[in-house]
Design a protein around this motif. Structure first.
Motif, PDB file in Angstrom:
ATOM      1  N   THR A 131       0.846  -1.179   0.000  1.00 15.77           N
ATOM      2  CA  THR A 131       0.000   0.000   0.000  1.00 15.77           C
ATOM      3  C   THR A 131       0.884   1.232   0.000  1.00 15.77           C
ATOM      4  O   THR A 131       1.774   1.360   0.842  1.00 15.77           O
ATOM      5  CB  THR A 131      -0.906   0.027   1.247  1.00 15.77           C
ATOM      6  OG1 THR A 131      -1.656  -1.181   1.289  1.00 15.77           O
ATOM      7  CG2 THR A 131      -1.840   1.202   1.218  1.00 15.77           C
ATOM      8  N   ALA A 132       0.651   2.102  -0.913  1.00 18.87           N
ATOM      9  CA  ALA A 132       1.423   3.340  -0.976  1.00 18.87           C
ATOM     10  C   ALA A 132       0.890   4.321   0.064  1.00 18.87           C
ATOM     11  O   ALA A 132      -0.299   4.591   0.132  1.00 18.87           O
ATOM     12  CB  ALA A 132       1.328   3.949  -2.369  1.00 18.87           C
ATOM     13  N   VAL A 133       1.797   4.823   0.892  1.00 18.73           N
ATOM     14  CA  VAL A 133       1.428   5.814   1.898  1.00 18.73           C
ATOM     15  C   VAL A 133       2.004   7.147   1.451  1.00 18.73           C
ATOM     16  O   VAL A 133       3.209   7.267   1.248  1.00 18.73           O
ATOM     17  CB  VAL A 133       1.984   5.430   3.285  1.00 18.73           C
ATOM     18  CG1 VAL A 133       1.612   6.471   4.314  1.00 18.73           C
ATOM     19  CG2 VAL A 133       1.483   4.062   3.694  1.00 18.73           C
ATOM     20  N   PRO A 134       1.167   8.148   1.290  1.00 20.90           N
ATOM     21  CA  PRO A 134       1.668   9.444   0.822  1.00 20.90           C
ATOM     22  C   PRO A 134       2.594  10.088   1.850  1.00 20.90           C
ATOM     23  O   PRO A 134       2.452   9.910   3.058  1.00 20.90           O
ATOM     24  CB  PRO A 134       0.415  10.283   0.613  1.00 20.90           C
ATOM     25  CG  PRO A 134      -0.722   9.504   1.127  1.00 20.90           C
ATOM     26  CD  PRO A 134      -0.265   8.135   1.453  1.00 20.90           C
ATOM     27  N   ALA A 135       3.539  10.848   1.350  1.00 17.46           N
ATOM     28  CA  ALA A 135       4.508  11.520   2.218  1.00 17.46           C
ATOM     29  C   ALA A 135       3.831  12.526   3.133  1.00 17.46           C
ATOM     30  O   ALA A 135       4.317  12.787   4.232  1.00 17.46           O
ATOM     31  CB  ALA A 135       5.573  12.206   1.370  1.00 17.46           C
ATOM     32  N   SER A 136       2.708  13.079   2.722  1.00 17.09           N
ATOM     33  CA  SER A 136       2.013  14.053   3.561  1.00 17.09           C
ATOM     34  C   SER A 136       1.472  13.416   4.841  1.00 17.09           C
ATOM     35  O   SER A 136       1.248  14.108   5.829  1.00 17.09           O
ATOM     36  CB  SER A 136       0.862  14.703   2.786  1.00 17.09           C
ATOM     37  OG  SER A 136      -0.087  13.717   2.419  1.00 17.09           O
ATOM     38  N   GLU A 137       1.292  12.095   4.852  1.00 14.97           N
ATOM     39  CA  GLU A 137       0.826  11.416   6.060  1.00 14.97           C
ATOM     40  C   GLU A 137       1.996  10.984   6.943  1.00 14.97           C
ATOM     41  O   GLU A 137       1.848  10.882   8.153  1.00 14.97           O
ATOM     42  CB  GLU A 137      -0.007  10.190   5.700  1.00 14.97           C
ATOM     43  CG  GLU A 137      -1.353  10.528   5.109  1.00 14.97           C
ATOM     44  CD  GLU A 137      -2.179   9.289   4.845  1.00 14.97           C
ATOM     45  OE1 GLU A 137      -1.847   8.225   5.394  1.00 14.97           O
ATOM     46  OE2 GLU A 137      -3.152   9.401   4.094  1.00 14.97           O
ATOM     47  N   THR A 138       3.134  10.728   6.364  1.00 14.30           N
ATOM     48  CA  THR A 138       4.266  10.243   7.156  1.00 14.30           C
ATOM     49  C   THR A 138       5.179  11.366   7.631  1.00 14.30           C
ATOM     50  O   THR A 138       5.891  11.196   8.620  1.00 14.30           O
ATOM     51  CB  THR A 138       5.108   9.246   6.343  1.00 14.30           C
ATOM     52  OG1 THR A 138       5.564   9.877   5.151  1.00 14.30           O
ATOM     53  CG2 THR A 138       4.301   8.020   5.996  1.00 14.30           C
ATOM     54  N   LEU A 139       5.160  12.497   6.970  1.00  8.62           N
ATOM     55  CA  LEU A 139       6.051  13.595   7.333  1.00  8.62           C
ATOM     56  C   LEU A 139       5.818  14.123   8.750  1.00  8.62           C
ATOM     57  O   LEU A 139       6.788  14.346   9.476  1.00  8.62           O
ATOM     58  CB  LEU A 139       5.937  14.722   6.305  1.00  8.62           C
ATOM     59  CG  LEU A 139       6.972  15.834   6.416  1.00  8.62           C
ATOM     60  CD1 LEU A 139       8.372  15.270   6.250  1.00  8.62           C
ATOM     61  CD2 LEU A 139       6.705  16.905   5.382  1.00  8.62           C
ATOM     62  N   PRO A 140       4.580  14.315   9.206  1.00  9.94           N
ATOM     63  CA  PRO A 140       4.403  14.776  10.597  1.00  9.94           C
ATOM     64  C   PRO A 140       4.959  13.786  11.618  1.00  9.94           C
ATOM     65  O   PRO A 140       5.533  14.186  12.627  1.00  9.94           O
ATOM     66  CB  PRO A 140       2.884  14.920  10.743  1.00  9.94           C
ATOM     67  CG  PRO A 140       2.378  15.079   9.367  1.00  9.94           C
ATOM     68  CD  PRO A 140       3.300  14.304   8.486  1.00  9.94           C
ATOM     69  N   TRP A 141       4.817  12.489  11.370  1.00  7.07           N
ATOM     70  CA  TRP A 141       5.358  11.491  12.287  1.00  7.07           C
ATOM     71  C   TRP A 141       6.883  11.524  12.292  1.00  7.07           C
ATOM     72  O   TRP A 141       7.514  11.399  13.352  1.00  7.07           O
ATOM     73  CB  TRP A 141       4.873  10.096  11.902  1.00  7.07           C
ATOM     74  CG  TRP A 141       3.432   9.886  12.199  1.00  7.07           C
ATOM     75  CD1 TRP A 141       2.389  10.000  11.319  1.00  7.07           C
ATOM     76  CD2 TRP A 141       2.873   9.575  13.465  1.00  7.07           C
ATOM     77  NE1 TRP A 141       1.214   9.761  11.971  1.00  7.07           N
ATOM     78  CE2 TRP A 141       1.483   9.490  13.289  1.00  7.07           C
ATOM     79  CE3 TRP A 141       3.405   9.354  14.726  1.00  7.07           C
ATOM     80  CZ2 TRP A 141       0.616   9.193  14.335  1.00  7.07           C
ATOM     81  CZ3 TRP A 141       2.539   9.046  15.762  1.00  7.07           C
ATOM     82  CH2 TRP A 141       1.172   8.973  15.563  1.00  7.07           C
ATOM     83  N   LEU A 142       7.463  11.693  11.133  1.00  7.97           N
ATOM     84  CA  LEU A 142       8.921  11.755  11.040  1.00  7.97           C
ATOM     85  C   LEU A 142       9.461  12.993  11.756  1.00  7.97           C
ATOM     86  O   LEU A 142      10.418  12.905  12.519  1.00  7.97           O
ATOM     87  CB  LEU A 142       9.360  11.754   9.574  1.00  7.97           C
ATOM     88  CG  LEU A 142      10.853  11.878   9.320  1.00  7.97           C
ATOM     89  CD1 LEU A 142      11.585  10.666   9.875  1.00  7.97           C
ATOM     90  CD2 LEU A 142      11.127  12.046   7.847  1.00  7.97           C
ATOM     91  N   LEU A 143       8.847  14.126  11.516  1.00  8.35           N
ATOM     92  CA  LEU A 143       9.295  15.363  12.159  1.00  8.35           C
ATOM     93  C   LEU A 143       9.130  15.303  13.674  1.00  8.35           C
ATOM     94  O   LEU A 143      10.016  15.735  14.420  1.00  8.35           O
ATOM     95  CB  LEU A 143       8.540  16.562  11.595  1.00  8.35           C
ATOM     96  CG  LEU A 143       8.903  16.945  10.167  1.00  8.35           C
ATOM     97  CD1 LEU A 143       8.022  18.095   9.683  1.00  8.35           C
ATOM     98  CD2 LEU A 143      10.359  17.309  10.066  1.00  8.35           C
TER      99      LEU A 143
END
Length: 70
Positions: A13-25
């Motif tokens: 499943t492709a997860v968009p970067a806009s969903e993972t970026l807040p978690w990474l930051l």
């Protein structure tokens, strides 16, 4: 005697970067805050003033991770 079983394959499943970026930051920010409190905060040059409360709180973790403090 062989039995034919169904093979279940997981689909990627492709997860968009806009969903993972807040978690990474937020993980990077929490990591940097922990690094400051365990590795850098020395009490005398603390951001909390001339108190060594934080230093004493993480004192054992500092030595366990190899940070000098004396």
């Amino acid at each position: 005697m062989t039995t034919a079983g169904a093979v279940v394959r997981a689909k990627a499943t492709a997860v968009p970067a806009s969903e993972t970026l807040p978690w990474l930051l937020s993980a990077v920010i929490v990591g940097l805050v922990l690094y400051y409190f365990i590795g850098i905060d020395q009490g005398a040059v603390s951001v909390f003033g001339d108190t060594s409360v934080v230093h004493e709180l993480v004192h054992d973790a500092r030595h366990f991770l190899g940070f000098p403090c004396h």
